[in-house]
Design an enzyme around this catalytic site. Structure first.
Site, PDB file in Angstrom:
ATOM      1  N   SER A 154      42.375  30.761 -23.050  1.00  0.00           N
ATOM      2  CA  SER A 154      42.254  30.661 -21.599  1.00  0.00           C
ATOM      3  C   SER A 154      40.896  31.219 -21.173  1.00  0.00           C
ATOM      4  O   SER A 154      39.861  30.724 -21.608  1.00  0.00           O
ATOM      5  CB  SER A 154      43.427  31.395 -20.927  1.00  0.00           C
ATOM      6  OG  SER A 154      43.483  31.081 -19.543  1.00  0.00           O
ATOM      7  N   GLU A 257      41.667  22.190 -23.008  1.00  0.00           N
ATOM      8  CA  GLU A 257      42.996  22.362 -22.430  1.00  0.00           C
ATOM      9  C   GLU A 257      42.807  22.847 -20.997  1.00  0.00           C
ATOM     10  O   GLU A 257      41.749  23.338 -20.633  1.00  0.00           O
ATOM     11  CB  GLU A 257      43.818  23.368 -23.235  1.00  0.00           C
ATOM     12  CG  GLU A 257      43.258  24.787 -23.284  1.00  0.00           C
ATOM     13  CD  GLU A 257      43.673  25.678 -22.116  1.00  0.00           C
ATOM     14  OE1 GLU A 257      44.669  25.340 -21.438  1.00  0.00           O
ATOM     15  OE2 GLU A 257      42.999  26.693 -21.882  1.00  0.00           O
ATOM     16  N   HIS A 328      48.065  26.187 -22.500  1.00  0.00           N
ATOM     17  CA  HIS A 328      49.036  27.061 -21.845  1.00  0.00           C
ATOM     18  C   HIS A 328      50.465  26.565 -22.108  1.00  0.00           C
ATOM     19  O   HIS A 328      51.192  26.151 -21.208  1.00  0.00           O
ATOM     20  CB  HIS A 328      48.758  27.132 -20.348  1.00  0.00           C
ATOM     21  CG  HIS A 328      47.521  27.910 -20.014  1.00  0.00           C
ATOM     22  ND1 HIS A 328      46.250  27.439 -20.296  1.00  0.00           N
ATOM     23  CD2 HIS A 328      47.350  29.124 -19.432  1.00  0.00           C
ATOM     24  CE1 HIS A 328      45.350  28.340 -19.888  1.00  0.00           C
ATOM     25  NE2 HIS A 328      45.994  29.359 -19.374  1.00  0.00           N
TER      26      HIS A 328
END
Length: 358
Positions: A154, A257, A328
């Site tokens: 992330s 992502e 995620h």
């Protein structure tokens, strides 16, 4: 802010603010930042040592904080279940806005863990926002001379990419506070402990529908490609464009992502990567999971995420697919950033060609 209009005094003040102790490296001026350009990832990447049972894992908070000591208890239990001994950085529960302390404090925590001979590897406890703010304060040359495994995802994409630019392999995988279901743990164990080179496939889940598959690979352009894995969170990566910490993506396998971004935002970020010349240099693309990426007010007026990806990725003419367990999601795989891999966009596979660790 116009770099060319900065006075000498202003640059001096900026340099003074960035001078830090504890082995931290400060950037001398904003002008130096402006001159820096993306550098090729070194041909011979430095691989850190593998994790072993009983090793100490340094836990750091490059971005957001952990709410209370009970959260630390849960993280400690997870790390011990891995066969490792947790060592917490001092400021994991420190709060400065949405950050775990000031940039200087978080950077010192990170560099102290890299410098501690008793710590074998490092893992981010969580994401959030703030990792990119640390980059001017970190001494990547020192880290590369004595590398340790860093893992996170992330917002920690900023650190993984900066480490790759410095020639050090890291792992894009679950943060310490993640749920760590068996699939996530098995992937991390193989890559970080065993030095294995697994092949990851897009899951073909059996479903009640006539076709029997509810999560097939989505191939935008078929074929196979080899290159170094570079990527992570789309928003964080895009925000590094134009900075000295973004590696050159020439010949790379770009993996991406995202979460909680509407379709038009995905479109905007991919467009920026295209206009900046990033997409035109890659050998292949894997888009993992885009979790909660639907605008609830869009309806049929919107492109779907798949249409956006199809428009942007098919035209590149390189192998590109979507659906890998990157991002995620609870069962995400661990990818070694900077390591060589081969993708098959028709089969929806990522095959590691070299280990992440020694």
């Amino acid at each position: 802010m116009m770099i060319g209009k900065l006075t000498t005094a202003a640059l001096t003040r900026r340099s003074a603010l960035l001078q830090m102790g504890g082995g931290l490296c400060a950037v001398s001026s904003l002008a130096a930042l402006a001159r820096a350009a993306p550098a090729p990832v070194p041909a011979n990447m430095v691989r850190p040592g593998r994790l072993r049972n009983g090793d100490v894992l340094g836990l750091v908070a490059p971005a957001g904080f952990i709410a209370d000591r009970f959260g630390l208890d849960e993280i400690a239990a997870t790390v011990r279940a891995m066969g490792l001994e947790p060592r917490f950085a001092p400021h994991l529960t420190t709060r400065e806005g949405y950050l775990a302390g000031s940039d200087e404090v978080r950077a010192k925590d990170l560099m102290a863990m890299f410098a501690d001979d008793g710590v074998r590897g490092l893992m981010a406890v969580r994401g959030g926002w703030g990792s990119a703010r640390l980059l001017p304060y970190l001494d990547f040359a020192t880290i590369a001379r004595k590398p340790k495994l860093f893992a996170g995802f992330s917002d920690n994409t900023a650190l993984c990419l900066a480490l790759a630019r410095a020639g050090v392999v890291s792992i894009h995988g679950p943060n310490a506070a993640a749920s760590w279901p068996p699939a996530a743990w098995d992937s991390f164990r193989q890559v970080a402990f065993e030095g294995a080179m697994p092949t990851y496939s897009v899951a073909a889940y059996a479903g009640p529908n006539l076709g029997g598959r509810v999560s097939p690979v989505k191939t935008f352009h078929g074929g196979k490609a080899r290159g170094r894995l570079l990527g992570g969170n789309l928003a964080v990566l895009t925000a590094l464009v134009g900075t000295p910490w973004l590696p050159d993506f020439a010949g790379a396998i770009l993996f991406l992502e995202e979460t909680n971004e509407s379709e038009y935002r995905i479109d905007r970020m991919l467009t920026q990567l295209a206009l900046a010349g990033v997409l035109g240099r890659v050998a292949g693309v894997v888009f993992g999971q885009c979790t909660h990426c639907e605008n609830p007010d869009g309806g049929y007026a919107n492109f779907t995420v798949y249409e956006v990806l199809d428009q942007r990725l098919a035209a590149l003419g390189v192998p590109a697919f979507q659906g890998a367990m990157i991002g995620h999601v609870a069962g995400q795989v661990s990818l070694p950033v900077g390591a060589l891999a081969e993708i098959d966009a028709d089969a929806g596979t990522i095959r590691l060609l070299e280990p992440a660790v020694t």
